[in-house]
Write a protein that holds these residues in place. Sequence first.
Motif, PDB file in Angstrom:
ATOM      1  N   UNK A 106       0.820  -1.203   0.000  1.00  0.00           N
ATOM      2  CA  UNK A 106       0.000   0.000   0.000  1.00  0.00           C
ATOM      3  C   UNK A 106       0.857   1.256   0.000  1.00  0.00           C
ATOM      4  N   UNK A 107       2.084   1.127   0.470  1.00  0.00           N
ATOM      5  CA  UNK A 107       2.981   2.282   0.540  1.00  0.00           C
ATOM      6  C   UNK A 107       4.370   1.875   0.058  1.00  0.00           C
ATOM      7  N   UNK A 108       5.180   2.863  -0.307  1.00  0.00           N
ATOM      8  CA  UNK A 108       6.546   2.559  -0.726  1.00  0.00           C
ATOM      9  C   UNK A 108       7.348   2.018   0.446  1.00  0.00           C
ATOM     10  N   UNK A 109       7.020   2.441   1.665  1.00  0.00           N
ATOM     11  CA  UNK A 109       7.747   1.952   2.837  1.00  0.00           C
ATOM     12  C   UNK A 109       7.566   0.447   2.983  1.00  0.00           C
ATOM     13  N   UNK A 110       6.336  -0.021   2.912  1.00  0.00           N
ATOM     14  CA  UNK A 110       6.079  -1.457   3.051  1.00  0.00           C
ATOM     15  C   UNK A 110       6.713  -2.232   1.895  1.00  0.00           C
ATOM     16  N   UNK A 111       6.653  -1.652   0.732  1.00  0.00           N
ATOM     17  CA  UNK A 111       7.210  -2.265  -0.461  1.00  0.00           C
ATOM     18  C   UNK A 111       8.707  -2.529  -0.281  1.00  0.00           C
ATOM     19  N   UNK A 112       9.406  -1.560   0.289  1.00  0.00           N
ATOM     20  CA  UNK A 112      10.842  -1.700   0.521  1.00  0.00           C
ATOM     21  C   UNK A 112      11.128  -2.623   1.702  1.00  0.00           C
ATOM     22  N   UNK A 113      10.390  -2.472   2.775  1.00  0.00           N
ATOM     23  CA  UNK A 113      10.711  -3.179   4.010  1.00  0.00           C
ATOM     24  C   UNK A 113      10.497  -4.682   3.903  1.00  0.00           C
ATOM     25  N   UNK A 114       9.565  -5.126   3.092  1.00  0.00           N
ATOM     26  CA  UNK A 114       9.339  -6.562   2.947  1.00  0.00           C
ATOM     27  C   UNK A 114      10.631  -7.261   2.546  1.00  0.00           C
ATOM     28  N   UNK A 115      11.292  -6.758   1.522  1.00  0.00           N
ATOM     29  CA  UNK A 115      12.501  -7.408   1.025  1.00  0.00           C
ATOM     30  C   UNK A 115      13.714  -7.119   1.902  1.00  0.00           C
ATOM     31  N   UNK A 116      13.768  -5.947   2.491  1.00  0.00           N
ATOM     32  CA  UNK A 116      14.896  -5.631   3.366  1.00  0.00           C
ATOM     33  C   UNK A 116      14.843  -6.488   4.629  1.00  0.00           C
ATOM     34  N   UNK A 150      12.734  -9.207 -10.498  1.00  0.00           N
ATOM     35  CA  UNK A 150      13.491  -8.325  -9.602  1.00  0.00           C
ATOM     36  C   UNK A 150      14.776  -9.058  -9.193  1.00  0.00           C
ATOM     37  N   UNK A 151      15.939  -8.429  -9.284  1.00  0.00           N
ATOM     38  CA  UNK A 151      17.195  -9.100  -8.926  1.00  0.00           C
ATOM     39  C   UNK A 151      17.396  -9.169  -7.414  1.00  0.00           C
ATOM     40  N   UNK A 152      16.546  -9.934  -6.765  1.00  0.00           N
ATOM     41  CA  UNK A 152      16.558  -9.998  -5.304  1.00  0.00           C
ATOM     42  C   UNK A 152      17.861 -10.569  -4.751  1.00  0.00           C
ATOM     43  N   UNK A 153      18.528 -11.423  -5.543  1.00  0.00           N
ATOM     44  CA  UNK A 153      19.769 -12.034  -5.075  1.00  0.00           C
ATOM     45  C   UNK A 153      20.842 -10.985  -4.783  1.00  0.00           C
ATOM     46  N   UNK A 154      20.723  -9.793  -5.403  1.00  0.00           N
ATOM     47  CA  UNK A 154      21.732  -8.762  -5.181  1.00  0.00           C
ATOM     48  C   UNK A 154      21.697  -8.223  -3.756  1.00  0.00           C
ATOM     49  N   UNK A 155      20.514  -8.199  -3.141  1.00  0.00           N
ATOM     50  CA  UNK A 155      20.432  -7.800  -1.727  1.00  0.00           C
ATOM     51  C   UNK A 155      21.206  -8.784  -0.865  1.00  0.00           C
ATOM     52  N   UNK A 156      21.004 -10.068  -1.121  1.00  0.00           N
ATOM     53  CA  UNK A 156      21.685 -11.094  -0.335  1.00  0.00           C
ATOM     54  C   UNK A 156      23.188 -11.101  -0.604  1.00  0.00           C
ATOM     55  N   UNK A 157      23.563 -10.878  -1.865  1.00  0.00           N
ATOM     56  CA  UNK A 157      24.993 -10.855  -2.193  1.00  0.00           C
ATOM     57  C   UNK A 157      25.700  -9.667  -1.542  1.00  0.00           C
ATOM     58  N   UNK A 158      24.984  -8.574  -1.373  1.00  0.00           N
ATOM     59  CA  UNK A 158      25.570  -7.426  -0.674  1.00  0.00           C
ATOM     60  C   UNK A 158      25.941  -7.831   0.750  1.00  0.00           C
ATOM     61  N   UNK A 159      25.047  -8.543   1.430  1.00  0.00           N
ATOM     62  CA  UNK A 159      25.329  -8.988   2.793  1.00  0.00           C
ATOM     63  C   UNK A 159      26.471  -9.999   2.819  1.00  0.00           C
ATOM     64  N   UNK A 160      26.483 -10.914   1.840  1.00  0.00           N
ATOM     65  CA  UNK A 160      27.554 -11.909   1.771  1.00  0.00           C
ATOM     66  C   UNK A 160      28.901 -11.212   1.571  1.00  0.00           C
ATOM     67  N   UNK A 161      28.929 -10.235   0.688  1.00  0.00           N
ATOM     68  CA  UNK A 161      30.162  -9.479   0.421  1.00  0.00           C
ATOM     69  C   UNK A 161      30.632  -8.738   1.670  1.00  0.00           C
ATOM     70  N   UNK A 162      29.688  -8.121   2.398  1.00  0.00           N
ATOM     71  CA  UNK A 162      30.054  -7.405   3.624  1.00  0.00           C
ATOM     72  C   UNK A 162      30.601  -8.356   4.684  1.00  0.00           C
TER      73      UNK A 162
END
Length: 330
Positions: free
Chosen positions: A244-254, A278-290
């Motif tokens: 319903x909002x951009x906040x929820x849209x972002x927070x689900x995947x984060x 959506x390239x969702x794997x890039x969020x996870x790869x960011x964490x793996x890289x960190x």
Amino acid sequence: MQKITRDVLVSKAVSLLENGTVNAVLGWGKGEFVYDVTPTMFETADEIRENFVWNDFCGANFSKYLVSKTKKIEGKILVFLKPCDTYSFNQLLTEHRFDREKVYVVGVPCEGMADISKVKALAGEGIANIDFTDAGLVVTNFYDETKTIAYADVMAERCVNCKSKKHVAFDELLGETGEVISSARFDEVAKIEAMTPDERFAFWQGELSRCIRCNACRDVCPACTCEKCVFDNPNSGAENKAPATTFEEQMFHIIRAFHVAGRCTDCGECSRVCPQNIPLHLLNRKFIRDIDNFYGEYQAGAEVGSRAPLVDYTLDDLEAADVFERREEE
């Protein structure tokens, strides 16, 4: 593209089922189309001979299915695992999500899987059939028009940047296992890190705005095995619903990315099943890289029982101030 044939897998499955080694077989089953391959539980040899599939669209990682299937089937389940799948298998064993004694693992080598969205982008919609030849994929549409596409042009992203051809778990192998690969899987992450904060926000806003909250990424993810999910709780404020909002849209995947941090094996299933690409794997790869940069290289699922840096406290752990200092230096 695949060197191991369907006949070899069918023969192995039927043999283990008929000699009583296993009571069921978890494999790939026929769907409506040749590319519509479905994870299927086979319990008879006839079912296997008739409906078992092995082709370049057998990308599904079966590890997560074992969490529920081992509770429903008496005796052992035969599961075919590609090299990348075995990392998820080990990670789930580390988390005590199923009984190892109830599973018989046959490792199958993999030369990479095809991405049907890439095929459709090159061949168009209305695909009636696909033949797998030495020259590539021969795609036939509903008008009997054919087009040959090279395998390299439609290989799934996770296969282009494969992290390992090595099976880290198996009871027996068909063919040979390979080695861990020094791939370029973090190159896209580096490009995003090089963006300004506003550019990064715009990038992810553009990608995540396409999310329809189907939960396919959560449902397929081997690291998401909670029996009750916060996103299914009507009292959580984040119940499964259209954003319903951009906040929820972002927070689900984060929130989901944080949930699997340190446990994600980078199997790429989240991006494979996303209907919005959506390239969702890039969020996870960011964490793996960190995690690799801050705590030393770590690969989830490489060994059963290994403790991820985020849950293994030591006196030498990185402090938050050091993180900010390193980023300022970069």
